[in-house]
Design an enzyme around this catalytic site. Structure first.
Site, PDB file in Angstrom:
ATOM      1  N   SER A   1      19.085 -39.863 -38.454  1.00  0.00           N
ATOM      2  CA  SER A   1      18.506 -41.162 -38.830  1.00  0.00           C
ATOM      3  C   SER A   1      17.125 -40.945 -39.450  1.00  0.00           C
ATOM      4  CB  SER A   1      18.409 -42.086 -37.613  1.00  0.00           C
ATOM      5  OG  SER A   1      17.782 -41.427 -36.530  1.00  0.00           O
TER       6      SER A   1
ATOM      7  N   ASP B   1      20.140 -33.064 -34.743  1.00  0.00           N
ATOM      8  CA  ASP B   1      21.404 -33.416 -35.399  1.00  0.00           C
ATOM      9  C   ASP B   1      21.786 -32.403 -36.457  1.00  0.00           C
ATOM     10  OD1 ASP B   1      22.755 -35.622 -34.426  1.00  0.00           O
ATOM     11  OD2 ASP B   1      21.606 -37.064 -35.604  1.00  0.00           O
TER      12      ASP B   1
ATOM     13  N   GLU C   1      28.788 -35.096 -35.036  1.00  0.00           N
ATOM     14  CA  GLU C   1      29.633 -36.281 -34.970  1.00  0.00           C
ATOM     15  C   GLU C   1      31.104 -35.898 -35.067  1.00  0.00           C
ATOM     16  OE1 GLU C   1      28.436 -39.158 -37.902  1.00  0.00           O
ATOM     17  OE2 GLU C   1      26.350 -39.167 -37.217  1.00  0.00           O
TER      18      GLU C   1
ATOM     19  N   GLU D   1      28.545 -44.565 -29.669  1.00  0.00           N
ATOM     20  CA  GLU D   1      27.785 -45.522 -30.479  1.00  0.00           C
ATOM     21  C   GLU D   1      28.667 -46.644 -31.009  1.00  0.00           C
ATOM     22  OE1 GLU D   1      25.424 -43.890 -33.690  1.00  0.00           O
ATOM     23  OE2 GLU D   1      24.929 -45.894 -34.448  1.00  0.00           O
TER      24      GLU D   1
HETATM   25  O1  KIV Z   1      20.698 -40.066 -35.880  1.00  0.00           O
HETATM   26  C1  KIV Z   1      20.455 -40.695 -34.833  1.00  0.00           C
HETATM   27  O2  KIV Z   1      19.352 -41.208 -34.626  1.00  0.00           O
HETATM   28  C2  KIV Z   1      21.512 -40.818 -33.850  1.00  0.00           C
HETATM   29  C3  KIV Z   1      21.280 -41.737 -32.691  1.00  0.00           C
HETATM   30  C4  KIV Z   1      21.285 -43.146 -33.115  1.00  0.00           C
HETATM   31  C5  KIV Z   1      22.230 -41.481 -31.594  1.00  0.00           C
HETATM   32  O3  KIV Z   1      22.523 -40.220 -33.985  1.00  0.00           O
END
Ligand code: KIV
Length: 289
Positions: A67, A105, A137, A204
């Site tokens: 994000s 991530d 994911e 989510e």
């Molecule tokens: O990228 C992100 O911030 C996320 C969260 C919303 C879990 O994957």
């Protein structure tokens, strides 16, 4: 070369106030020893050193979410986020924290092709940032990859339900699982990632009943976002919680209105500069007497 060390003498980064042991992936996993994590696990996103310093005392997990692409870079989705972005922000968050487990991530395109591609990308992220885990994911299709990473020393957080990197397949960011077939698939996805060895799983944007079923039936802690209060933990994007954006999605609780407060501070500063109320003699240098 790794980017995660910094000369704190030349930076606003302060050395760890409490150089101690960080929270570990097994410790997070063990929080659900009796089928429920009590108290629930606290996870927040962080993208910068200073924000990590402020959040670290209050969280078990700091997630450097992709994000970052929307929140920091103004991208319209997470798809264009790069390894370089994730490594730079991951390293900053590791530098600013001392207690929380930092997870980074894996960006879109860095892990989906094969378990070997995922291992190359994840090991690069760990080396470059000093983080202790990655998040990726996907459900059943990613189970083999999750097991591959875990068996080779890389702790993994899963992410099922609304998976933003698949926005082009899903067709938008609406809640998932309204149809029975999709609901059952999301539950099967969570179980597959659980069995593959993820130490916790982000759930989510799903109907509450689906999140509850997942939290009740998987062994790893289920971390909800737009999911259910019955999850084993919760995660939010820090800028949503702080009120940095005008739009507040249904699943967000705003704990502040920082956008308004920042605008007000900037307006007052601009007034002070234009009327010569700033700087004053308190803010200027004079010869030492
Ligand atoms: O990228 C992100 O911030 C996320 C969260 C919303 C879990 O994957």
């Amino acid at each position: 070369m790794s980017t995660f060390t910094i000369d704190t003498a030349t930076s606003r980064a302060t050395p760890s106030p409490v150089p101690g042991k960080r929270t570990t992936a097994p410790a997070i996993r063990a929080r659900k020893a009796n089928g429920v994590a009590e108290p629930p696990i606290v996870m927040l996103t962080a993208y910068t050193m200073r924000m990590a310093q402020l959040l670290d005392p209050h969280c078990e997990v700091l997630l450097v979410g992709d994000s970052v692409g929307q929140v920091i870079y103004g991208l319209s989705s997470t798809i264009p986020v790069t390894m370089e972005m994730m490594c730079a922000h991951g390293a900053a968050v590791v530098r600013g924290s001392w207690h929380a487990l930092v997870a980074v991530d894996m960006p879109f395109g860095s892990y989906e092709a094969s378990p070997a591609q995922a291992f190359d990308s994840a090991s690069h992220i760990l080396k470059q940032t000093g983080c202790a885990a990655v998040k990726l994911e996907g459900g059943e299709a990613m189970a083999e990859t999750v097991a591959f990473l875990v068996h080779r020393g890389i702790p993994v957080i899963g992410h099922v339900g609304l998976t933003p990197q698949s926005v082009n397949v899903l067709g938008g960011y609406g809640a998932r699982g309204r149809e029975e077939r999709e609901a059952q698939q999301i539950i099967a996805d969570a179980k597959a990632i659980d069995q593959a060895g993820a130490f916790c799983i982000v759930v989510e944007g799903v109907l509450e009943t689906i999140a509850e079923e997942i939290a009740r039936t998987i062994a790893a802690p289920a971390i909800g976002i737009g999911a259910s209060p019955k999850c084993d933990g919760q995660v939010l994007v820090i800028d949503d919680l702080l009120g940095m954006f005008e739009r507040t999605p249904r699943f967000v609780k705003r704990y502040d209105d920082l956008a308004a407060r920042i605008g007000e501070a900037a307006r007052t500063y601009a007034d002070d500069v234009r009327t010569r109320r700033f700087p004053t003699s308190d803010h200027t240098y004079r010869p030492k007497s």
